[in-house]
Design a protein around this motif. Structure first.
Motif, mmCIF file in Angstrom:
data_model
loop_
_atom_site.group_PDB
_atom_site.id
_atom_site.type_symbol
_atom_site.label_atom_id
_atom_site.label_comp_id
_atom_site.label_asym_id
_atom_site.label_seq_id
_atom_site.Cartn_x
_atom_site.Cartn_y
_atom_site.Cartn_z
ATOM 1 N N LEU A 15 -3.328 -6.212 -8.021
ATOM 2 C CA LEU A 15 -3.970 -5.299 -7.085
ATOM 3 C C LEU A 15 -3.195 -5.169 -5.780
ATOM 4 C CD1 LEU A 15 -7.705 -6.227 -7.667
ATOM 5 C CD2 LEU A 15 -6.507 -4.161 -8.399
ATOM 6 N N THR A 64 0.808 -1.218 0.000
ATOM 7 C CA THR A 64 0.000 0.000 0.000
ATOM 8 C C THR A 64 0.843 1.270 0.000
ATOM 9 O OG1 THR A 64 -0.119 -0.050 2.396
ATOM 10 C CG2 THR A 64 -1.899 -1.116 1.193
ATOM 11 N N LEU A 101 -12.183 -6.528 -6.793
ATOM 12 C CA LEU A 101 -11.567 -7.833 -6.541
ATOM 13 C C LEU A 101 -12.301 -8.977 -7.228
ATOM 14 C CD1 LEU A 101 -10.796 -7.409 -2.725
ATOM 15 C CD2 LEU A 101 -9.195 -7.205 -4.624
ATOM 16 N N GLU A 116 -7.158 0.055 5.517
ATOM 17 C CA GLU A 116 -6.647 -1.291 5.730
ATOM 18 C C GLU A 116 -5.829 -1.435 7.012
ATOM 19 O OE1 GLU A 116 -4.621 -2.633 2.252
ATOM 20 O OE2 GLU A 116 -6.407 -2.561 0.979
ATOM 21 N N ARG A 145 -7.323 -8.069 -0.716
ATOM 22 C CA ARG A 145 -6.594 -7.429 -1.818
ATOM 23 C C ARG A 145 -5.243 -8.088 -2.054
ATOM 24 N NH1 ARG A 145 -2.776 -3.504 -2.160
ATOM 25 N NH2 ARG A 145 -2.882 -2.953 0.056
ATOM 26 N N CYS A 169 -4.017 -0.659 -7.503
ATOM 27 C CA CYS A 169 -5.194 -0.636 -6.644
ATOM 28 C C CYS A 169 -5.814 0.755 -6.618
ATOM 29 C CB CYS A 169 -4.814 -1.080 -5.237
ATOM 30 S SG CYS A 169 -6.211 -1.162 -4.103
ATOM 31 N N TYR A 211 -14.522 -2.530 -3.215
ATOM 32 C CA TYR A 211 -13.564 -3.628 -3.057
ATOM 33 C C TYR A 211 -14.140 -4.907 -3.672
ATOM 34 C CZ TYR A 211 -9.765 -1.799 -0.107
ATOM 35 O OH TYR A 211 -8.643 -1.158 0.364
#
Length: 530
Positions: free
Chosen positions: A45, A10, A89, A71, A37, A51, A85
């Motif tokens: 992703l 991230t 996903l 997250e 994720r 993402c 999400y």
């Protein structure tokens, strides 16, 4: 954050907020989003910029730091983000949001609007949508869980929704009946819809009446879930006290004691009710005929009702260090297998993610709170770890079946597989049901078969009925009857009418088991998702 494989997560090291062993919804939701994720079907992703791009198409401008806050559990995650999400996903609609709704109800007794706010605008368009949904839910055609979810959310979003009392009765009775024969992703939205509708002043009373009618049936086979609904309704907790005072059956007493413990923890019982309940529980504990498997629930409730200064410390009398070590070993074995299946070390896992996975597995296996177990199962099953954990549990149970069920903490693992496994895991439970294992393990395996998706052949159930029916005729033992009841539950949950009809017609089987088969034959079929 650059991992050992060059994959970027991230954009910064993961520092998920640690709930320090307390139950905190936000940390579980954060863990579910992050692991979905990082370990989902699309490895791209896991890269921050990919993402960000994908989520921005649904939500507008999104930054890596914003994803990090969601997250890490630093910032609440709104409903549009959960839905985005799911779409990004490639998950079925409701897969994550149903788990989040379930988590919000753990250790909570608040009825009404979902904490995962849908942010509806109460306008004419929403009213028209509700009209269409009510027509569907009151019609003759099958109703999907998504329809119940959408209907209940709109009822609470619109002010002054009016239906005649009789119509509320029809609606809630149907919803409760469907919930009682639904499995997992068909079950969760129906349970949540009932809990929401308890926030409506007229629907609340209709639900309480439907629950009372279902629990009052001596042949009833689903009692814990309906009684759990009463915890959310402060006006109906006296129904729980009444069930402890004059239980319909041993099964309803066991369920009422467990549910009362949650209600007492939440302060649902006033002075008179709490005093009356305390007297009733002590009377049950003084009864030497109280079944051994019911007694722990009575002990827990008595401890909960005791004045604060006299309550035993948490965990007192709950086993020694050897038991704790055995539990820790089971948790470690399962989490290690699941992490290896997803190659988490190479994907940049963090210590906080590992702790949360272990905590959820421990809650699923060993928590004495039915709602905590359900919440853990919901999060794990919705996460990428659900399948690998199911595989690891199935492997353990297959080995246990081969050695006659001689395996530590076997019942807990059987329960866990029944809670989060898939259709491909049925074989492990079928082997236990048909194997030379303790009756309690066979009964738990049958219950698990009832809860898993998919179907078991009628021949498996018929063999179990012959075997345990013969054991009951020879000995009259309660444990053989309990296995028969569990087999009937499994057959009923998958609509195996030939098995149920055969059991009901057999005068050589216990009367209670035959009545249970009749109860299932009178139920509606499985929910459409099944």
């Amino acid at each position: 954050m650059l991992t050992s494989t060059g994959r970027v997560t991230t954009g910064r090291p993961n520092k998920m907020v640690d709930d320090e062993g307390r139950f905190a919804c936000r940390t579980r939701i954060a863990w579910l989003l992050r692991t979905s994720r990082l370990y989902g079907h699309d490895p791209d992703l896991a890269v921050a910029r990919h993402c960000v791009t994908a989520l921005s198409t649904h939500l507008g401008p999104v930054t890596p730091s914003r994803i990090s806050r969601w997250e890490n559990g630093v910032q609440p995650v709104p409903y549009p983000v959960i839905r985005s999400y799911e779409e990004v996903l490639g998950l079925p609609a409701g897969r994550l949001s149903a788990a989040v709704d379930t988590v919000h109800q753990v250790r909570s007794v608040r009825p009404g609007a979902p904490r995962l706010d849908r942010r509806f605008v109460p306008d004419a368009r929403l009213a028209s949508e509700l009209d269409d949904l009510l027509d569907r839910c009151l019609g003759d055609a099958p109703v999907r869980g998504a329809d119940w979810d959408a209907m209940s959310a709109r009822v609470l979003a619109l002010p002054h929704v009016y239906l005649p009392r009789a119509t509320w009765g029809l609606l809630t009775t149907r919803l409760l009946a469907e919930m009682s024969v639904s499995r997992w992703y068909a079950y969760l939205p129906r349970w949540e819809a009932l809990r929401r509708l308890q926030g409506h002043p007229v629907a609340r009373g209709a639900i309480a009446a439907a629950v009372a009618e279902m629990v009052a049936d001596p042949a009833g086979q689903v009692v814990v879930d309906p009684l759990m609904l009463l915890v959310h309704d402060r006006h109906s907790t006296r129904l729980l006290v009444g069930e402890v005072a004059a239980p319909t059956s041993e099964r309803t007493l066991h369920a009422a004691l467990a549910v009362c413990e949650l209600a007492a923890e939440a302060g649902r019982f006033g002075g008179d009710d709490a005093a009356a309940l305390d007297v009733l529980v002590r009377a049950h504990l003084a009864d030497r005929g109280l079944p051994a498997h019911v007694r722990p629930a009575a002990v827990d409730l008595a401890a909960r009702l005791a004045p604060p200064g006299t309550r035993p410390a948490a965990g007192a009398g709950r086993g020694d260090q050897d038991v704790a070590a055995g539990r820790a070993a089971v948790v470690a074995s399962l989490t290690t297998a699941a992490e290896a299946a997803l190659d988490v070390t190479a994907r940049g896992t963090s210590a906080s993610e590992n702790r949360m996975l272990s905590r959820l597995v421990d809650e699923l296996l060993f928590s004495g709170k039915v709602d905590v177990r359900l919440g853990a199962a919901a999060v794990l099953a919705a996460s990428p770890f659900g399948g690998p954990l199911g595989d690891a549990l199935a492997d353990d149970l297959a080995a246990a079946a081969a050695n006659g069920g001689r395996s530590p903490l076997l019942g807990e693992r059987v329960f866990a597989l029944g809670a989060l496994g898939g259709a491909g895991h049925r074989r492990a439970l079928e082997a236990l049901l048909g194997g030379r294992v303790p009756s309690a393990v066979a009964a738990q395996a049958a219950v698990g078969l009832g809860n898993l998706p998919g179907r078991t052949g009628p021949a498996v159930f018929a063999q179990a009925v012959r075997r345990h029916g013969g054991a009951w005729r020879r000995s009259g033992r309660d444990d053989a009857e309990e296995v028969l009841r569990a087999v009937v539950y499994a057959a009923g949950m998958q609509g195996a009418t030939s098995v149920l009809a055969d059991v009901r017609s057999r005068p050589d089987l216990p009367a209670g088991v035959r009545a249970a088969a009749g109860w299932w034959l009178a139920r509606p079929g499985a929910a459409p998702e099944e």
